[in-house]
Motif scaffolding. Structure first.
Motif, mmCIF file in Angstrom:
data_model
loop_
_atom_site.group_PDB
_atom_site.id
_atom_site.type_symbol
_atom_site.label_atom_id
_atom_site.label_comp_id
_atom_site.label_asym_id
_atom_site.label_seq_id
_atom_site.Cartn_x
_atom_site.Cartn_y
_atom_site.Cartn_z
ATOM 1 N N LEU A 113 0.820 -1.209 0.000
ATOM 2 C CA LEU A 113 0.000 0.000 0.000
ATOM 3 C C LEU A 113 0.854 1.261 0.000
ATOM 4 N N ASP A 114 2.040 1.157 0.560
ATOM 5 C CA ASP A 114 2.921 2.327 0.612
ATOM 6 C C ASP A 114 3.541 2.647 -0.741
ATOM 7 N N TYR A 156 -5.191 3.304 4.002
ATOM 8 C CA TYR A 156 -4.982 3.438 2.565
ATOM 9 C C TYR A 156 -5.830 4.572 1.987
ATOM 10 N N LEU A 157 -7.010 4.763 2.566
ATOM 11 C CA LEU A 157 -7.845 5.884 2.130
ATOM 12 C C LEU A 157 -7.133 7.211 2.397
ATOM 13 N N ASP A 158 -6.486 7.316 3.548
ATOM 14 C CA ASP A 158 -5.691 8.524 3.839
ATOM 15 C C ASP A 158 -4.621 8.731 2.772
ATOM 16 N N ARG A 159 -4.001 7.639 2.362
ATOM 17 C CA ARG A 159 -2.921 7.751 1.376
ATOM 18 C C ARG A 159 -3.455 8.201 0.012
ATOM 19 N N CYS A 185 -14.006 3.599 -0.280
ATOM 20 C CA CYS A 185 -14.933 4.064 0.757
ATOM 21 C C CYS A 185 -16.072 3.060 0.959
ATOM 22 N N SER A 186 -16.604 2.530 -0.134
ATOM 23 C CA SER A 186 -17.681 1.545 -0.016
ATOM 24 C C SER A 186 -17.203 0.287 0.703
ATOM 25 N N SER A 187 -16.027 -0.205 0.327
ATOM 26 C CA SER A 187 -15.481 -1.393 0.987
ATOM 27 C C SER A 187 -15.173 -1.116 2.446
ATOM 28 N N ALA A 188 -14.603 0.053 2.727
ATOM 29 C CA ALA A 188 -14.266 0.416 4.103
ATOM 30 C C ALA A 188 -15.526 0.551 4.950
ATOM 31 N N GLY A 189 -16.637 0.987 4.331
ATOM 32 C CA GLY A 189 -17.888 1.091 5.078
ATOM 33 C C GLY A 189 -18.363 -0.261 5.576
ATOM 34 N N TRP A 190 -18.263 -1.281 4.734
ATOM 35 C CA TRP A 190 -18.636 -2.629 5.177
ATOM 36 C C TRP A 190 -17.673 -3.135 6.247
ATOM 37 N N ALA A 191 -16.399 -2.834 6.085
ATOM 38 C CA ALA A 191 -15.429 -3.233 7.105
ATOM 39 C C ALA A 191 -15.733 -2.540 8.433
ATOM 40 N N ALA A 192 -16.197 -1.286 8.367
ATOM 41 C CA ALA A 192 -16.553 -0.554 9.586
ATOM 42 C C ALA A 192 -17.669 -1.264 10.345
#
Length: 399
Positions: A113-114, A156-159, A185-192
């Motif tokens: 990711l970096d 990763y969203l921050d990056r 964002c959509s994937s991160a929402g489900w992870a949230a």
């Protein structure tokens, strides 16, 4: 190997290359090692081979057919720390990755990711790599849940947002980057949700829609609307969920893509059921099934939609039946979903296993519920949402 187009020799070469990046020295895998993995003679490879295999195939070891040897191998090994003085250890995203490396089978291990640039000139190739990494996160979500993925995806969203502000690029790259951010964002929402952070999920789903609009990404917009509808339903805003869902179904993307139509009709059925409109719910269930019949199996679905198959449509139909008080039909549909689920869908298998136990408890069939609950495997799953529901089932059985 067939899916990724690897011969035994090519796979060994790729393992060695990634092993060198992780451990600082070349691997020594040969086609003989690959033959031993394929035959089952090597049941749990050395970490110098196992970690690269996890990265290459985006699956935990068990999903590739490996079997832990005992306590020493019942958890994924953690990669060695970065060499001091290289500057790599100072990167916040990489540091966050290794903080969470022991959770959920080393979630997002060595995804690189970096490597996404945050300064300089950004190209379409860079954004394509970012899209690939986001797609690989989706595979991990389906396999182990999103509890640990939440922190990784937020990093990763921050990056990507830093890249959006700090890089130079042309209009097409900007559009593609907004689309990638929408998907993330959509994937991160489900992870949230799996991490027990529903407030974060609301924000992320709204951000996904905004980014999709900026990108002009119709499929991303349909996905975001679908998620916002689901979120409204979870928040108890049934009428609002129905309005959002209808608006999503009116989009051209939903009319042209039967996969999106099937998902939206399935969620619309749940909304109608909870609003007490049983005939409309039944029509939506039928519409979802008809859309499923139109799936183009020769054309692969995007990563975020690969979970949507006959099993998922049956599982969502079960939720609608449950909301209508049709518990017998809901139990049958849930059992059908479990029978149809693929081996790699470990999160959904646990989710619908809990749903089946809940339905059996609701009908007073406690012996079946206890048997169902005892068979739910959450050993490698990282989902607070599923764990809480399973705990509630066990308390109900005990009471």
């Amino acid at each position: 190997m067939k899916e990724f187009g690897f011969s035994r020799r090519k796979l060994a070469e790729e393992v060695n290359k990634i092993s060198e990046r992780i451990f600082g020295r070349p691997g020594a895998a040969t086609d003989r090692h690959v033959r031993r993995w394929l035959s089952g003679q090597a049941r749990w490879p050395n970490e110098r081979y196992l970690l690269p295999l996890v990265e290459i195939f985006d699956r935990p070891p068990e999903a590739m057919g490996f079997v832990p040897r005992g306590r020493s191998s019942n958890r994924m090994p953690v990669p060695p720390p970065m060499t001091p003085g290289t500057g790599e250890g100072d990167d916040p995203v990489k540091r966050r990755l290794f903080v969470f490396a022991s959770a959920a089978m080393t979630v997002a291990l060595a995804l690189g990711l970096d490597e996404t640039p945050t300064v300089g000139r950004l190209t379409l190739t860079d954004v394509a790599r970012a899209d690939s990494k986001i797609g690989r996160m989706v595979f991990h979500f389906n396999s182990v849940g999103g509890g640990a993925l939440f922190e990784v995806s937020m990093g990763y969203l921050d990056r990507l947002r830093t890249a959006l502000d700090g890089c130079t690029y042309g209009p097409s790259v900007e559009q593609a980057l907004h689309s990638a951010i929408s998907n993330l964002c959509s994937s991160a929402g489900w992870a949230a949700h799996d991490a027990g952070q529903p407030g974060q999920a609301r924000v992320l789903f709204a951000d996904a829609l905004q980014s999709a609009l900026l990108a002009g990404d119709k499929r991303g917009q349909a996905r975001a609307w679908s998620n916002l509808s689901m979120q409204a339903r979870l928040d108890g805003r049934t009428r609002g969920a129905l309005r959002v869902n209808r608006a999503a179904l009116d989009t051209r993307q939903a009319r042209q893509d039967p996969r999106i139509a099937a998902l939206l009709h399935s969620r619309l059925a749940i909304g109608h059921a909870r609003a007490g409109d049983h005939p409309a719910a039944a029509r939506s269930i039928l519409a979802a099934q008809r859309a499923h019949d139109r799936f183009d199996t020769a054309s692969p679905a995007p990563p975020w939609l690969r979970f949507l198959d006959g099993a998922e449509i049956s599982g969502l139909a079960a939720i609608a039946h449950q909301a209508m008080g049709q518990l017998t039909e809901a139990e049958l549909a849930t059992a059908q979903a479990l029978q149809m689920l693929g081996k790699g869908m470990r999160r959904n298998r646990a989710y619908y296993g809990v749903q089946l136990a809940e339905l059996q408890v609701a009908q007073g069939n406690l012996q079946s519920a206890e048997r169902t609950a005892s068979q739910i495997d959450t050993s490698a799953l990282n989902s607070q949402r599923i764990a809480d529901r399973l705990a509630t089932v066990h308390r109900a059985i005990a009471a």
